[in-house]
Scaffold this motif. Structure first.
Motif, short mmCIF file in Angstrom:
data_model
loop_
_atom_site.label_atom_id
_atom_site.label_comp_id
_atom_site.label_asym_id
_atom_site.label_seq_id
_atom_site.Cartn_x
_atom_site.Cartn_y
_atom_site.Cartn_z
N ASN A 152 0.84 -1.19 0.00
CA ASN A 152 0.00 0.00 0.00
C ASN A 152 0.88 1.25 0.00
N VAL A 153 0.81 2.04 -1.06
CA VAL A 153 1.58 3.28 -1.17
C VAL A 153 0.61 4.44 -1.27
N SER A 154 0.71 5.39 -0.34
CA SER A 154 -0.21 6.52 -0.29
C SER A 154 0.55 7.81 -0.04
N GLU A 155 0.11 8.89 -0.70
CA GLU A 155 0.73 10.19 -0.48
C GLU A 155 -0.03 10.94 0.61
N THR A 156 0.57 11.07 1.77
CA THR A 156 -0.01 11.80 2.89
C THR A 156 1.04 11.93 3.98
#
Length: 222
Positions: free
Chosen positions: A59-63
């Motif tokens: 899981n890769v998320s920008e935050t």
């Protein structure tokens, strides 16, 4: 070099080499924060390719505010390019603020534009290391990982040769020398298990520089 099982060393003992899938599986269940700029984006592109090729979901998320639960690699664009002290302060603010994210691992990567021939690499390294040490003391539950500064390729051609003939130096070599000064400070002061030596992974020696086969523009990773 990334693909293999066990191979014999010169001493006859066996050394296990992890595949990309093994490496991804080892971190897929962790909560990771990665503060970066454009070269970090290149690294994440590579992570996505390895994830697809190996079949290991990540899981890769920008935050910069990952959830309290849920594993993944949460990344954000830190500070402004060319202002390394500001990037370090931004990262410290995110990781030490009230309500800071509950994570297992946190990394701060500076960019090659943050350290040039005109930079005080020693002062930047001092602030970088001191900040990670402070954060580690404040949050012993988090593994703060230092990252060496990426390098640039050495430009060649008639224009660069003319500059050298006129005594104007070799900007890439001089810039990389300061980046290497910063990197050597990290290698000397950060334990090996808390250091991601990006510069060593992407570079060639004498003088230290980004390997030409790893880049299309002399700075970013292909």
């Amino acid at each position: 070099a990334l693909v293999g099982c066990a191979q014999e060393t010169s001493e006859g003992t066996k050394m296990t080499i992890k595949t990309p899938g093994d490496a991804l599986a080892g971190v897929a269940g962790k909560r990771i924060v990665f503060a970066h700029q454009s070269v970090g984006g290149n690294i994440l592109e590579g992570v996505a390719l390895l994830s697809a090729e190996s079949g290991v979901a990540l899981n890769v998320s920008e935050t910069d505010s990952p959830p309290e639960i849920g594993a993944g690699l949460y990344h954000f664009y830190v500070g402004e390019n060319g202002a390394p002290m500001g990037k370090i302060e931004h990262f410290a603010g995110v990781m030490s603020a009230s309500g800071a994210p509950a994570v297992d691992v946190a990394l701060l990567k500076l960019c090659y534009v943050d350290i040039t021939a005109a930079s005080d690499a020693g002062a930047i390294a001092d602030k970088y290391v001191a900040t990670l040490e402070t954060l580690k003391a404040e949050r012993p539950d988090v593994a703060f990982i230092a990252v060496t500064c990426p390098l640039t390729a050495i430009r060649s051609g008639a224009k660069e040769s003319l500059k050298k003939m006129l005594g104007r130096g070799a900007p890439d070599v001089e810039d990389n020398a300061q980046r290497t000064r910063f990197n050597e400070a990290l290698r000397a002061r950060i334990p090996a298990d808390r250091l991601f030596d990006l510069a060593a992974a992407e570079s060639i020696a004498n003088p230290p520089s980004l390997a030409a086969e790893f880049t299309n523009d002399g700075g970013h990773l292909n």
